[in-house]
Design an enzyme around this catalytic site. Structure first.
Site, PDB file in Angstrom:
ATOM      1  N   TYR A 328     -13.976   9.573  63.624  1.00  0.00           N
ATOM      2  CA  TYR A 328     -14.158  11.021  63.738  1.00  0.00           C
ATOM      3  C   TYR A 328     -15.143  11.608  62.737  1.00  0.00           C
ATOM      4  CZ  TYR A 328     -10.082  11.308  66.834  1.00  0.00           C
ATOM      5  OH  TYR A 328      -9.219  11.166  67.880  1.00  0.00           O
ATOM      6  N   GLU A 395     -11.463   6.365  70.336  1.00  0.00           N
ATOM      7  CA  GLU A 395     -11.381   7.809  70.082  1.00  0.00           C
ATOM      8  C   GLU A 395     -12.597   8.272  69.297  1.00  0.00           C
ATOM      9  OE1 GLU A 395      -7.759   9.229  68.194  1.00  0.00           O
ATOM     10  OE2 GLU A 395      -6.536   7.892  69.436  1.00  0.00           O
TER      11      GLU A 395
END
Ligand code: GBH
Length: 498
Positions: A328, A395
């Site tokens: 992220y 992700e």
């Protein structure tokens, strides 16, 4: 000069001057992700057992930012057809979701199977397959059956056998329908934040229980992988684990900070990555040395970091077909003070200071800044540290304010995809697939509904929890369909999927 020659000259110069369009392989799979506790709701319906996150959010609303729980969440237990329709609208290849252990085995134990739970996941998977979308299934995304937590949860070695029972049941039931499996999602997060911090079950025993958890999770992962090899390899599926890595960049060029950053990478990614991915196996040497030393210094008679037997080291080593990676953001690292208090602490063991650069663009999550180049560095570091394993990006994403015109999210995705493209085509990293987190807004753990990561917005005030495509959904859909990052994506493209 004739007009024709001028035109040709212009065309040639223009072709060379334009930045080449960044495209991925024709078949490169793009997908979207979710996790069961964050979306499913129906927490006690149709025979589901209680999970540690049900218990924790019910008992401690004061610890959740907006004092909410996930009893309903996005109600995907009832609205899964809407979810599949939205995934289909995006035109992506796969949907990554997780299965609730406590919906299938309400007590966590294999002697009591909830047939309705199995039926539900069959329906979800069948709905995806009918829509031409591959299911990518996470076995464990943090929602441990409460009854197993009552036995000590991941700190009790006995749980390993019960996890393998659960995993076998999943292979038996869904094996022919699922090609990609992830045993665990982010063990570092649920072990450290759960057993060493403020996530469920909230033991707050940093530097002790988190290490016990990690030890058992590594054994459970490897035993599941070996069990798959022995009993299910005819299914020709791919089994991996999803690890998280924040890129940790030295704050300065000093040797101390370079060393601190590498130590921090080993304590975060390496804790799980090294035993599984490296040639020699076992925990990273720096974790072993530092935690052994600190433990003795604190008056323990043995290390707080448990040891593997040689047989366990061998079992865990290379127990993967692919590495799932959640990435992220990026942080800066400087050398820590070197002071060790008497109280065990993972942070003290790591012994560094982390910070964020004030100039890095912010998101609605305090820990996520927009630092796209960190993605490329992460992938390159994994390539160089572990002999270029196949990486499945499980992700990547960011939360921004509510609203459908999420230009910031479009910019985040575009920038991170360009960085990913460089990692693949300039650095030669082996990346198999990319997943955006998340399909839609959902229950963001201790942040409740306050953080929105979705390509689809969820209107929590509406009685049917209406999902609406954001601008980013149109952008991502363009990428997924064309396999190229569009150069001049603008507002009007919003209508592509609406
Ligand atoms: C992932 O968790 C989860 O898999 C997913 O369920 C979740 O919704 C998503 O990301 C978005 O948050 O201080 O730099 O060491 C990420 C959870 C939160 C774990 C931040 C590490 C500390 C980062 N992470 N946390 S850092």
């Amino acid at each position: 000069m004739s007009k024709l020659i001028l035109f040709i000259l212009w065309a040639v110069i223009r072709a060379y001057a334009a930045t080449p369009k960044q495209c991925f392989e024709n078949m490169f799979p793009f997908g979207v992700a979710s996790a069961v506790f964050q979306t499913e709701g129906a927490w006690n319906m149709s025979g589901k057992g209680e999970s540690i996150w049900d218990r924790y959010t019910h008992n401690h609303p004061e610890l959740v930012f907006d004092h909410t729980n996930a009893d309903v969440a996005t109600d995907s237990y009832h609205k899964y057809r809407d979810d599949v329709r939205n995934v289909k609208k995006l035109g992506v290849t796969f949907y990554r979701f997780s299965i609730a252990w406590s919906r299938i085995l309400p007590t966590g134990l294999i002697n009591e199977i909830n047939e309705e739970g199995l039926k539900y996941y069959h329906e979800l998977i069948d709905e995806l397959l009918k829509a031409g979308i591959y299911p990518v299934v996470t076995m464990y995304h943090w929602d441990l059956p409460q009854s197993l937590q009552d036995l000590g949860g991941w700190t009790n070695p006995i749980i390993v056998d019960y996890f393998v029972d659960y995993a076998r049941l999943l292979f038996q039931n869904f094996g022919i329908k699922v090609s990609h499996w992830l045993t665990f999602n982010e063990p570092r997060s649920f072990c450290h934040d759960g057993y060493g911090g403020y996530n469920a079950p909230g033991s707050r025993s940093s530097g002790l229980e988190d290490y016990l958890c990690g030890h058992n999770v590594l054994r459970a992962h490897a035993m599941t992988f070996r069990m798959y090899e022995r009993e299910f390899s005819h299914l020709k599926a791919y089994v991996g684990i999803a690890l998280d890595m924040v890129w940790l960049e030295p704050a300065t060029t000093s040797a101390d900070d370079q060393k601190a950053a590498e130590t921090a990478r080993q304590f975060t990614f390496g804790w799980f990555g090294h035993p599984i991915l490296s040639e020699e196996g076992d925990y990273p040497q720096v974790m072993r040395e530092v935690i052994d030393r600190n433990s003795i210094h604190q008056g323990f008679f043995r290390s707080r970091l448990p040891t593997f037997t040689p047989e366990e080291v061998a079992m865990i080593k290379k127990s993967y077909h692919f590495l799932g990676l959640n990435h992220y953001t990026t942080k800066l690292v400087t050398k820590g003070s070197g002071n060790i208090s008497n109280k065990p602490s993972y942070e003290d063991d790591m012994g560094v200071k982390m910070s964020q650069k004030p100039t890095w663009p912010k998101t609605n999550a305090t820990w996520i800044n927009v630092v796209p180049w960190g993605f490329r560095k992460t992938l390159k570091w994994i390539k160089n540290s572990f002999n270029n394993p196949p990486v499945f990006i499980t992700e990547n994403g960011a939360p921004f304010e509510a609203g459908l015109q999420d230009v910031k999210r479009v910019n985040y995705i575009e920038a991170y995809l360009r960085s990913l493209h460089d990692a693949i085509y300039k650095d030669g990293c082996r990346v198999m697939a990319y997943t955006y987190w998340s399909l839609m807004d959902n229950y963001e753990w201790m942040w409740g509904y306050s953080e929105r990561f979705g390509l689809f917005e969820v209107d929590y005030k509406s009685s049917n929890l209406t999902r609406s495509a954001r601008l980013s959904a149109a952008f991502y859909s363009t990428v997924a369909r064309t396999k190229c990052i569009p150069d001049n994506f603008n507002y009007y493209n919003y209508y592509i999927i609406n």
